[in-house]
Design a protein around this motif. Structure first.
Motif, PDB file in Angstrom:
ATOM      1  N   PHE A   1       0.803  -1.230   0.000  1.00 21.93           N
ATOM      2  CA  PHE A   1       0.000   0.000   0.000  1.00 21.93           C
ATOM      3  C   PHE A   1       0.835   1.278   0.000  1.00 21.93           C
ATOM      4  O   PHE A   1       0.283   2.369   0.085  1.00 21.93           O
ATOM      5  N   GLU A   2       2.155   1.141  -0.107  1.00 21.97           N
ATOM      6  CA  GLU A   2       3.039   2.295   0.041  1.00 21.97           C
ATOM      7  C   GLU A   2       2.684   3.437  -0.916  1.00 21.97           C
ATOM      8  O   GLU A   2       2.635   4.603  -0.525  1.00 21.97           O
ATOM      9  N   SER A   3       2.419   3.118  -2.176  1.00 24.89           N
ATOM     10  CA  SER A   3       2.148   4.169  -3.165  1.00 24.89           C
ATOM     11  C   SER A   3       0.806   4.856  -2.952  1.00 24.89           C
ATOM     12  O   SER A   3       0.545   5.920  -3.503  1.00 24.89           O
ATOM     13  N   ARG A   4      -0.057   4.236  -2.132  1.00 25.66           N
ATOM     14  CA  ARG A   4      -1.403   4.789  -1.911  1.00 25.66           C
ATOM     15  C   ARG A   4      -1.606   5.312  -0.504  1.00 25.66           C
ATOM     16  O   ARG A   4      -2.709   5.699  -0.136  1.00 25.66           O
ATOM     17  N   ARG A   5      -0.553   5.331   0.297  1.00 30.71           N
ATOM     18  CA  ARG A   5      -0.727   5.662   1.710  1.00 30.71           C
ATOM     19  C   ARG A   5      -1.349   7.047   1.904  1.00 30.71           C
ATOM     20  O   ARG A   5      -2.266   7.215   2.701  1.00 30.71           O
ATOM     21  N   GLN A   6      -0.868   8.042   1.181  1.00 30.64           N
ATOM     22  CA  GLN A   6      -1.387   9.403   1.380  1.00 30.64           C
ATOM     23  C   GLN A   6      -2.872   9.474   1.049  1.00 30.64           C
ATOM     24  O   GLN A   6      -3.662  10.073   1.780  1.00 30.64           O
ATOM     25  N   ARG A   7      -3.273   8.822  -0.056  1.00 35.13           N
ATOM     26  CA  ARG A   7      -4.687   8.831  -0.422  1.00 35.13           C
ATOM     27  C   ARG A   7      -5.529   8.099   0.621  1.00 35.13           C
ATOM     28  O   ARG A   7      -6.643   8.526   0.954  1.00 35.13           O
ATOM     29  N   LEU A   8      -5.003   7.006   1.159  1.00 35.86           N
ATOM     30  CA  LEU A   8      -5.728   6.263   2.183  1.00 35.86           C
ATOM     31  C   LEU A   8      -5.884   7.094   3.453  1.00 35.86           C
ATOM     32  O   LEU A   8      -6.951   7.103   4.077  1.00 35.86           O
ATOM     33  N   GLU A   9      -4.837   7.796   3.838  1.00 31.73           N
ATOM     34  CA  GLU A   9      -4.912   8.636   5.033  1.00 31.73           C
ATOM     35  C   GLU A   9      -5.951   9.735   4.867  1.00 31.73           C
ATOM     36  O   GLU A   9      -6.695  10.063   5.797  1.00 31.73           O
ATOM     37  N   GLU A  10      -6.025  10.305   3.671  1.00 31.36           N
ATOM     38  CA  GLU A  10      -7.026  11.344   3.415  1.00 31.36           C
ATOM     39  C   GLU A  10      -8.428  10.759   3.441  1.00 31.36           C
ATOM     40  O   GLU A  10      -9.359  11.356   3.988  1.00 31.36           O
ATOM     41  N   LEU A  11      -8.598   9.567   2.885  1.00 32.40           N
ATOM     42  CA  LEU A  11      -9.901   8.898   2.857  1.00 32.40           C
ATOM     43  C   LEU A  11     -10.377   8.570   4.260  1.00 32.40           C
ATOM     44  O   LEU A  11     -11.570   8.705   4.576  1.00 32.40           O
ATOM     45  N   MET A  12      -9.448   8.164   5.120  1.00 31.43           N
ATOM     46  CA  MET A  12      -9.802   7.685   6.452  1.00 31.43           C
ATOM     47  C   MET A  12      -9.899   8.786   7.501  1.00 31.43           C
ATOM     48  O   MET A  12     -10.245   8.520   8.647  1.00 31.43           O
ATOM     49  N   ARG A  13      -9.586  10.003   7.118  1.00 33.61           N
ATOM     50  CA  ARG A  13      -9.594  11.089   8.101  1.00 33.61           C
ATOM     51  C   ARG A  13     -11.001  11.335   8.608  1.00 33.61           C
ATOM     52  O   ARG A  13     -11.925  11.573   7.837  1.00 33.61           O
ATOM     53  N   GLU A  14     -11.164  11.243   9.935  1.00 30.98           N
ATOM     54  CA  GLU A  14     -12.495  11.445  10.542  1.00 30.98           C
ATOM     55  C   GLU A  14     -12.889  12.928  10.502  1.00 30.98           C
ATOM     56  O   GLU A  14     -12.050  13.793  10.612  1.00 30.98           O
TER      57      GLU A  14
END
Length: 353
Positions: free
Chosen positions: A340-353
Motif C-alpha cells: 500500500f506504500e504508493s497509496r498511503r497518502q490517499r488512504l490517510e485522506e480517505l480515512m480522516r475522521e
C-alpha cells in the motif's frame, strides 16, 4: 488434520474464549466445513489489532477447515458515524479492508453489508422477529459493542445496531461468530435469542484485544474492572500515537515503541510484552534481544513465559525489549506496508475522521 489438531488450532492464542468448547468439538464432529463470520466497521487505517491479531485467528480457522468470512459492515459504520457517516467514503474504504485482509488471510471470503441487505426481505423480517425478544434495557446494555454507553444521548438507529449484528450471523450462515472480546455482549444476546425464534445458537469465539501503547485505562463500558480495562486500553486508530499501523515503517514503529508504557519489571497490562506474546511468538519460535556485551549480550527466549519471567526479574531492560520488538514487528508488517506504500497518502485522506 484430525479433530484434536483442529481444536488446538482454533483454541490457540490469540483466542481468549470459546462459548462453548464442547459445542465447538461437536461442530467439527458433525460438519465438514463449518461456517464463520467476523464483522468490521469501516473506520480507519488498519493496525496490528484490527488486521494482524484478527488475521492470525482467521488463518488458524482456515487451517482447521473453517469457511471464514469477513463482513464489511458499511451500514453499521454509518449508524456509528464512522468516516462522518459518508456512504461513499465508507464503501471506498471497504475496498481497502478487503484488499488488506485478502493479502494477509488468503482463502477468506468477503461480504459487504449492502450486498447482504439489498432486496433481502427475509433479513428485515428476521430483524423484526429477533428484536421482538430484545427489550430496550437489554439493547442498551449491549451498546458497549459500539464503544457507547447508556449515559449517552443516542439516536434510534443506534438501538437497531445490536439486533442487526445478531441477525447478520444467521444470514451469513455462520456456525461460529468471531470477534474481539469487546463484542462478547452481542454474541451472548444472539445465543439467548436464537432458540426463541427457532435458530441454532452460534458458537462464540473471542480473540484477545491487543493493548494500545499508552498504558492501562478504564473505558467506563463494563462493570468488571479487568474487562473494562482491556476495552479502555485496546489499540485504537482514534489514538494514532498509541497504535502501530500496518503502514508504519521501522523508524516509526521504533519511535512509537520508545514512548510506549513499559515500566521496568511490570508485566501486567504491558503493551510491549503483549506484542511479543500475541504477535511475535505467533510467527516465530524464539525471540532474540540484542544488546552490548556489557549489558549481558544477546539473549534468546524460546517461549513467552521465559521472557516474561526475565522481564519481571529486571534482567531485560525496557529499551532493549522495545528495540527487539520493533525489529520483529517490522518484519511481520513489511509486505503489507509495501503493498500500500504508493497509496498511503490517499488512504490517510480517505480515512480522516
Amino acid at each position: 488434520m484430525d479433530l484434536d489438531e483442529k481444536l488446538k488450532l482454533v483454541m490457540k492464542p490469540p483466542t481468549e474464549e470459546v462459548v462453548t468448547a464442547e459445542e465447538l468439538r461437536q461442530l467439527f464432529e458433525t460438519v465438514s466445513r463449518p461456517g464463520h463470520y467476523i464483522g468490521f466497521e469501516i473506520s480507519g487505517l488498519l493496525h496490528l489489532g484490527s488486521l494482524v491479531v484478527a488475521g492470525f485467528k482467521l488463518r488458524d480457522l482456515n487451517g482447521a477447515g473453517v469457511r471464514t468470512r469477513v463482513f464489511l459492515a458499511d451500514w453499521h459504520s454509518v449508524i456509528n458515524e464512522k468516516l462522518g457517516g459518508n456512504w461513499e467514503r465508507i464503501r471506498a474504504a471497504a475496498d481497502y479492508y478487503r484488499e488488506a485482509f485478502h493479502e494477509f488471510c488468503p482463502g477468506t471470503e468477503f461480504v459487504l453489508g449492502s450486498d447482504l441487505y439489498h432486496c433481502n426481505d427475509e433479513y428485515w423480517k428476521d430483524m423484526i422477529r429477533f428484536s421482538k425478544h430484545v427489550s430496550f434495557k437489554r439493547a442498551s446494555r449491549t451498546l458497549s459493542i459500539m464503544g457507547r454507553t447508556m449515559k449517552e444521548a443516542l439516536d434510534i438507529a443506534s438501538y437497531l445496531y445490536p439486533s442487526m449484528q445478531g441477525v447478520d450471523i444467521h444470514h451469513l450462515g455462520a456456525d461460529i461468530a468471531h470477534a474481539g472480546m469487546d463484542q462478547r455482549k452481542v454474541h451472548m444476546l444472539a445465543r439467548e435469542v436464537y432458540p426463541k425464534i427457532g435458530w441454532k445458537p452460534p458458537i462464540a469465539l473471542h480473540h484477545h484485544l491487543l493493548l494500545g501503547l499508552q498504558g492501562p485505562s478504564r473505558a467506563g463500558l463494563e462493570e468488571d474492572e479487568k474487562a473494562d480495562m482491556a476495552i479502555g486500553s485496546k489499540m485504537s486508530k482514534s489514538k494514532p500515537w498509541t497504535c502501530i499501523f500496518i503502514h508504519d515503517d521501522l523508524s516509526t514503529i521504533g519511535k512509537k515503541l520508545e514512548k510506549a508504557w513499559c515500566p521496568e519489571g511490570e508485566t501486567e497490562f504491558n503493551p510491549v510484552l503483549e506484542l511479543v506474546k500475541y504477535i511475535v511468538f505467533h510467527e516465530f519460535k524464539e525471540f532474540r534481544v540484542e544488546r552490548p556485551a556489557r549489558y549481558g549480550g544477546e539473549v534468546a527466549f524460546a517461549t513467552y513465559e521465559e521472557l516474561e519471567k526475565a522481564y519481571a526479574a529486571k534482567t531485560v531492560h525496557p529499551m532493549d525489549l522495545k528495540a527487539a520488538t520493533a525489529r520483529y514487528i517490522d518484519g511481520i508488517v513489511g509486505s503489507l506496508r509495501a503493498k500500500f506504500e504508493s497509496r498511503r497518502q490517499r488512504l490517510e485522506e480517505l480515512m480522516r475522521e
